[in-house]
Design an enzyme around this catalytic site. Structure first.
Site, PDB file in Angstrom:
ATOM      1  N   CYS A  10       1.168  -0.822  -0.430  1.00 52.08           N
ATOM      2  CA  CYS A  10      -0.284   0.081  -0.220  1.00 52.08           C
ATOM      3  C   CYS A  10       0.922   1.359  -0.151  1.00 52.08           C
ATOM      4  CB  CYS A  10      -0.815  -0.195   1.077  1.00 52.08           C
ATOM      5  SG  CYS A  10      -0.094   0.342   3.005  1.00 52.08           S
ATOM      6  N   CYS A  83      -4.706  -0.552  -1.813  1.00 50.11           N
ATOM      7  CA  CYS A  83      -4.772   0.763  -1.904  1.00 50.11           C
ATOM      8  C   CYS A  83      -4.644   1.261  -3.770  1.00 50.11           C
ATOM      9  CB  CYS A  83      -4.202   1.174  -1.054  1.00 50.11           C
ATOM     10  SG  CYS A  83      -2.719   1.821  -1.201  1.00 50.11           S
ATOM     11  N   CYS A  90       3.066   1.252  -8.492  1.00 51.36           N
ATOM     12  CA  CYS A  90       3.482   0.157  -8.650  1.00 51.36           C
ATOM     13  C   CYS A  90       4.054  -0.085  -9.524  1.00 51.36           C
ATOM     14  CB  CYS A  90       3.110  -0.958  -7.873  1.00 51.36           C
ATOM     15  SG  CYS A  90       4.054  -2.097  -7.113  1.00 51.36           S
TER      16      CYS A  90
END
Length: 143
Positions: A10, A83, A90
């Protein structure tokens, strides 16, 4: 038997990914090596510790870690973002078998009074527990 590595990711690694790590380790630590990290680690939120201890899980060994701790260091069977920001930001993560996205509200958002925030942490804790259990059921059914 080799354990499958799972990384929960997250933004801050202060609440949701920490809770998911604790729940999966609690329910299936014999089958999974569980880790969590954040894009911008903020430290473990005190309410994360409180609500998980209410549920009987000790968070004393948990620390907030950066994604860089793991990038290129080990193979993960699963990368699970918890999230939307982590899912969007990412980077391509080499060495991941399966990438999943389980979006949960951020309980640490500073909205309302302390009691309302505590209730958000409890709700998200329970939602994450339910999702971990459902995923374990899905894996068992597929096996």
């Amino acid at each position: 038997m080799t354990k499958i590595r799972v990384l929960f990711l997250c933004t801050g690694n202060s609440a949701r990914s920490q809770m998911a790590e604790a729940w999966l380790r609690h329910y299936a630590g014999d089958r999974f090596e569980v880790h969590s990290a954040g894009l911008e680690p903020k430290g473990l939120h005190p309410l994360t510790v409180q609500v998980m201890e209410e549920a009987g899980l000790d968070m004393s060994g948990h620390t907030s870690k950066t994604l860089q701790t793991y990038l290129g260091q080990m193979h993960f069977g699963y990368l699970i973002t918890v999230c939307s920001r982590a899912e969007e930001q990412c980077p391509i993560f080499p060495g991941v078998g399966t990438r999943l996205h389980w979006p949960f509200d951020d309980p640490a958002v500073d909205v309302g009074d302390a009691q309302a925030q505590l209730q958000r942490f409890r709700r998200v804790r329970d939602e994450i527990e339910a999702r971990v259990l459902a995923w374990l059921g899905e894996l068992s059914a597929a096996a």
